[in-house]
Design a protein around this motif. Structure first.
Motif, PDB file in Angstrom:
ATOM      1  N   ALA A 112       0.873  -1.170   0.000  1.00 43.51           N
ATOM      2  CA  ALA A 112       0.000   0.000   0.000  1.00 43.51           C
ATOM      3  C   ALA A 112       0.906   1.215   0.000  1.00 43.51           C
ATOM      4  CB  ALA A 112      -0.903  -0.013   1.240  1.00 43.51           C
ATOM      5  N   LEU A 113       1.239   1.670  -1.173  1.00 47.28           N
ATOM      6  CA  LEU A 113       2.245   2.703  -1.280  1.00 47.28           C
ATOM      7  C   LEU A 113       1.670   4.113  -1.309  1.00 47.28           C
ATOM      8  CD1 LEU A 113       4.784   1.004  -3.712  1.00 47.28           C
ATOM      9  CD2 LEU A 113       4.455   0.746  -1.256  1.00 47.28           C
ATOM     10  N   GLY A 114       0.373   4.216  -1.196  1.00 42.87           N
ATOM     11  CA  GLY A 114      -0.223   5.532  -1.034  1.00 42.87           C
ATOM     12  C   GLY A 114      -0.134   5.940   0.421  1.00 42.87           C
ATOM     13  N   ASP A 172      -1.423   8.958  -8.034  1.00 43.13           N
ATOM     14  CA  ASP A 172      -1.797   9.886  -6.971  1.00 43.13           C
ATOM     15  C   ASP A 172      -3.182   9.564  -6.455  1.00 43.13           C
ATOM     16  OD1 ASP A 172      -0.132  12.772  -8.390  1.00 43.13           O
ATOM     17  OD2 ASP A 172       0.521  11.256  -6.960  1.00 43.13           O
ATOM     18  N   VAL A 212       7.409  -3.504  -9.174  1.00 41.28           N
ATOM     19  CA  VAL A 212       6.243  -2.830  -8.599  1.00 41.28           C
ATOM     20  C   VAL A 212       5.840  -1.692  -9.524  1.00 41.28           C
ATOM     21  CG1 VAL A 212       5.365  -1.573  -6.604  1.00 41.28           C
ATOM     22  CG2 VAL A 212       7.038  -3.404  -6.283  1.00 41.28           C
ATOM     23  N   PRO A 213       4.604  -1.648  -9.909  1.00 36.70           N
ATOM     24  CA  PRO A 213       4.202  -0.584 -10.834  1.00 36.70           C
ATOM     25  C   PRO A 213       4.216   0.771 -10.131  1.00 36.70           C
ATOM     26  CG  PRO A 213       2.475  -2.263 -10.617  1.00 36.70           C
ATOM     27  CD  PRO A 213       3.503  -2.560  -9.579  1.00 36.70           C
ATOM     28  N   PRO A 214       4.230   1.811 -10.909  1.00 40.60           N
ATOM     29  CA  PRO A 214       4.124   3.129 -10.294  1.00 40.60           C
ATOM     30  C   PRO A 214       2.745   3.305  -9.678  1.00 40.60           C
ATOM     31  CG  PRO A 214       4.186   3.297 -12.688  1.00 40.60           C
ATOM     32  CD  PRO A 214       4.376   1.868 -12.356  1.00 40.60           C
ATOM     33  N   ILE A 215       2.714   4.069  -8.658  1.00 40.26           N
ATOM     34  CA  ILE A 215       1.445   4.244  -7.968  1.00 40.26           C
ATOM     35  C   ILE A 215       0.873   5.604  -8.354  1.00 40.26           C
ATOM     36  CG2 ILE A 215       2.315   5.305  -5.837  1.00 40.26           C
ATOM     37  CD1 ILE A 215       0.292   3.215  -4.459  1.00 40.26           C
TER      38      ILE A 215
END
Lengths: 217, 601
Positions: free
Chosen positions: A34-36, A179, A174-177
């Motif tokens: 959970a990179l947000g 916004d 890991v794909p870009p996250i």
């Protein structure tokens, strides 16, 4: 993009330990993916002297608990089996619709396999038992039980370290996250109730990895 | 996106990475770090947005990092120290009277090592494909890493002790303090054998890498950590205590605000196993926390920052007041920086980032945490801090309170010994090899070889670490608030000494003279200087080179400590600037490096 697969160390769990163990592992994995913006929530396990970290998201907690309950139901119907819970992360690709394919396609970029060996000493428990209710199986001596518990705690800790190691070693896939997005799309797959051979599950997952539309919910 | 703006952003990512790592570690180890009202706070601060991990208020202690960890290439070493109080089973009177029957032992139970390493020479002429927007990749990888660090800190044994301390309502016979520095004494063989090491996979941060590792004691059960139930509380109806015996205690009614509370060295009398020589570091805690806590029932003495949450603890009030401006200014610096996060979207465009539209003051108000209280030995030793020669081993070192600029300042000169009175030339940039009037502080070489001298960043790539300045394109969006933030009187030298070149032995004399000043006077002068320091423009980066280090006077205590306390004038600064420019040109002509010159804003 290749799909990274991580097979976690097998854990020997008793029936009543499944919930805690799965919660711990699933939340740990999701927390690392959970990179947000996340407000971490630290949770102490009741059965073990382990603290893990959740994303602090009630919705997520609910979804994971539902899956865990489904898994526990399955385990009750298929006792004494080695089983896997798989959590997969995917990207959604839009394909132009055709008559036999779905409009969107899932491209799995990471899969985690949680290997559990649910031990035999299970009594009849309701699958809908209250999540916080811990039932202790009688029958084993105290020493045996505590030795097993200690071994499981050590193994669970090792699994968590395994997760940490994996997420740090493999980051390029890991794909870009985007916004505003906190979680990558994910799905938790439990053994299907329709078949008892998890080899079939493996085949299905392999197909999914290849980019075919998923057959599992 | 020019390579230089990329490198500036990388610089910022690395700097924030260090801060975030430190925050995560201290949050999970030091109970007193946690502000009281944080639990239900749903605000998302700017610092939270970095790496998308909401941690709440940054401890004021982190401001210190900005002060002294000026060189991103220096390692950040965080020691988590278990302090155990051993009280002989004697009468309670013994304890009450503050006799020295008590002993405290300190054991380093964890040592975290965080360092950004970069290859020696990366010229601006070779940005390469890997460099383009590489900071975005670094940022993303750092997000993942920090998640795992957050978990890792909760899995290690020391976390249990932290929980015990945090939750226990009883008095305990132990405490945890920490020490952050860029240098540490290596463990003894016996200690090493009892410890394990865990190394995280290095994080790619082109052109360098971020290394994080932890050495920890896997077994803490052999420490007899327990509550102090053996000591029967004795009710003394008229006991008040006194500063002599309990200097940090809060005296609610009897305190006279202007009482000069000194922090005598007896506070730090307890023999420790950790060397008290901590030249480039700060630390927390005292050595006799537990007894006071137990007896007096006053706010825990050891929790210096915790005391600040109570009504102003009188003995520390003076320090806190002095501290506040620094703290605030440091916050201004921090918040005025390019806000996180960099967008991780695929778009190759400039990542979006939040503009710092808030005024600095608002920002400060929203982000201010309780000021960290400076341990007594540190405040009294400002004057002495310059010397990394361990001339005064009984005292702790204090990181410099007033960096020249609280920007990410890579001047390698500022890295280590705290008193980096670095002057940065406007014209010097990342590529400059140690130019510009560095007050090169002689860094104490530690035996472990983890020496990161002030010039260690000399190798820092020209690309990578150009000093952030308002001239860099990506910073156009940043308010100029940062220019007013720094308390600029950090690296003050008397003009004479400055101009007379940094590499002579004058420093030695001056530093000696400082040593003679009274400690309180030093603090007072420092505070005065900080308050009256005129704002100066941000200097561009300057890097020293290893060759320059070799030229440096090896005896030296660097910086003219006397200069530290002298307010600067603009003319001094300009003069200095000229001299640095000359030096820079000279060095560059020798090295043949092309330099981008920038005019001061």
């Amino acid at each position: 993009m290749n799909c990274e697969v991580c097979q976690l160390k097998e854990l020997e769990v008793e029936h009543f330990e499944i919930r805690e163990v799965l919660r711990c592992i699933l939340h740990t994995i999701v927390f690392h993916r959970a990179l947000g913006l996340v407000r971490p929530k630290v949770i102490d396990l009741e059965l073990f002297d382990i603290t893990y970290v959740q994303c602090g998201d009630g919705e997520l907690e609910k979804k994971i608990d539902e899956k865990i309950e489904q898994f526990i139901s399955w385990v009750e119907k298929h006792p004494n089996k080695k089983s896997q819970v798989c959590i997969s992360f995917y990207e959604v690709k839009n394909k132009h619709p055709s008559w036999f394919t779905n409009k969107t396609e899932r491209l799995y970029w990471e899969q985690w396999y949680i290997n559990l060996n649910v031990s035999q000493q299970q009594k009849v428990h309701s699958g809908k038992s209250h999540p916080s209710k811990i039932v202790v199986d009688p029958g084993d001596s105290l020493e045996e039980r505590s030795a097993r518990r200690a071994a499981l705690e050590t193994s669970l800790r090792e699994v968590l370290f395994q997760i940490i190691k994996f997420v740090n070693e493999k980051k390029d896939h890991v794909p870009p996250i985007s916004d505003g997005v906190v979680y990558f799309p994910y799905e938790v797959t439990i053994p299907s109730s329709s078949d008892s051979a998890f080899g079939m599950d493996m085949i299905k997952r392999m197909l999914q990895t290849g980019g075919h539309p998923t057959m599992l919910s | 996106m020019t390579p230089h703006s990329d490198s500036g952003k990388l610089e910022q990512v690395v700097s924030q990475f260090l801060l975030k790592s430190l925050h995560i570690i201290l949050d999970s180890r030091i109970p007193s770090i946690l502000p009281c009202e944080r639990t239900c706070d749903s605000r998302v601060r700017k610092s939270d947005k970095w790496f998308n991990l909401v941690l709440g208020d940054r401890p004021a202690a982190l401001d210190n990092l900005n002060f002294w960890h000026r060189n991103l290439m220096d390692p950040m070493i965080i020691d988590i120290i278990l302090v155990q109080q051993r009280t002989p089973v004697s009468s309670v009177n013994n304890v009450l009277s503050g006799s020295s029957g008590r002993t405290a032992t300190e054991t380093v139970i964890e040592r975290w090592f965080v360092q950004f390493e970069s290859p020696p020479r990366v010229t601006a002429s070779q940005p390469g494909e890997g460099c383009a927007a590489s900071y975005k990749k670094t940022y993303k990888k750092s997000i993942i890493f920090l998640r795992s660090l957050y978990l890792q800190t909760r899995l290690l044994p020391a976390y249990r002790i932290f929980r015990q301390l945090s939750s226990s309502s009883q008095s305990l016979n132990f405490d945890i303090i920490y020490k952050v520095s860029s240098f540490s004494e290596p463990f003894s063989r016996a200690e090493e054998e009892m410890m394990k090491e865990y190394r995280f996979v290095p994080i790619e941060a082109f052109p360098g890498r971020l290394h994080v590792s932890v050495t920890y004691r896997p077994q803490l059960s052999d420490f007899n950590l327990q509550s102090l139930t053996t000591m029967l509380p004795k009710i003394i109806s008229d006991y008040v205590g006194s500063p002599a015996t309990d200097p940090l205690r809060y005296f609610p009614s009897s305190y006279k605000g202007d009482r000069a509370i000194s922090f005598p060295s007896e506070v730090m009398h307890a023999p420790t196993s950790v060397p008290s020589q901590r030249p480039h570091s700060w630390t927390s805690g005292f050595h006799k926390p537990v007894v006071n806590r137990h007896l007096a029932g006053s706010p825990p003495v050891h929790c210096t920052s915790q005391m600040s949450y109570d009504s102003p603890s009188p003995p520390l009030e003076r320090i806190q007041n002095h501290r506040r401006p620094l703290h605030q200014r440091a916050l201004l610096y921090d918040e005025c920086q390019l806000s996180p996060p960099f967008s991780l979207s695929v778009s190759p465009s400039t990542p979006t980032y939040l503009r710092n539209s808030d005024s600095p003051r608002q920002t400060r108000a929203s982000c201010e945490t309780a000021p960290v209280t400076i341990p007594s030995s540190m405040t009294s030793r400002n004057a002495r801090y310059i010397s990394p020669n361990f001339s005064d081993p009984s005292k702790l070192s204090l990181p410099p309170l007033s960096p020249r600029s609280t920007r990410l300042d890579h001047s390698s000169n500022e890295s280590l010994s705290g008193m980096r009175l670095i002057k940065k030339s406007e014209a010097s940039r990342a590529g400059d090899l140690g130019s510009v009037g560095q007050k090169v502080l002689k860094d104490s070489r530690d035996d472990s070889g983890r020496f990161s001298g002030p010039l260690s960043s000399s190798d820092s790539p020209r690309v990578g670490f150009s000093r952030s300045s308002s001239k860099l394109s990506f910073q156009d969006d940043i308010d100029d608030c940062d220019f007013s933030c720094p308390f600029d009187a950090d690296d003050v030298d008397s003009p004479d000494s400055r101009i007379s070149q940094n590499f002579d032995g004058k420093r030695n004399l001056e530093s000696t003279s400082i040593g003679r000043k009274s400690q309180d006077a030093a603090v007072g002068v420092l505070v005065h200087m900080l308050r009256t320091a005129p704002p100066l423009h941000q200097d561009s980066s300057c890097f020293s080179c290893r060759s320059l280090r070799a030229e440096v006077d090896n005896d030296g205590i660097a910086t003219t400590a006397s200069g530290f306390f002298v307010p600067r004038r603009t003319s001094d600064a300009l003069e200095e600037l000229r001299s640095y420019r000359e030096m820079k040109d000279l060095l560059l002509s020798k090295s043949g490096t092309q330099v981008l010159t920038r005019e001061p804003s």
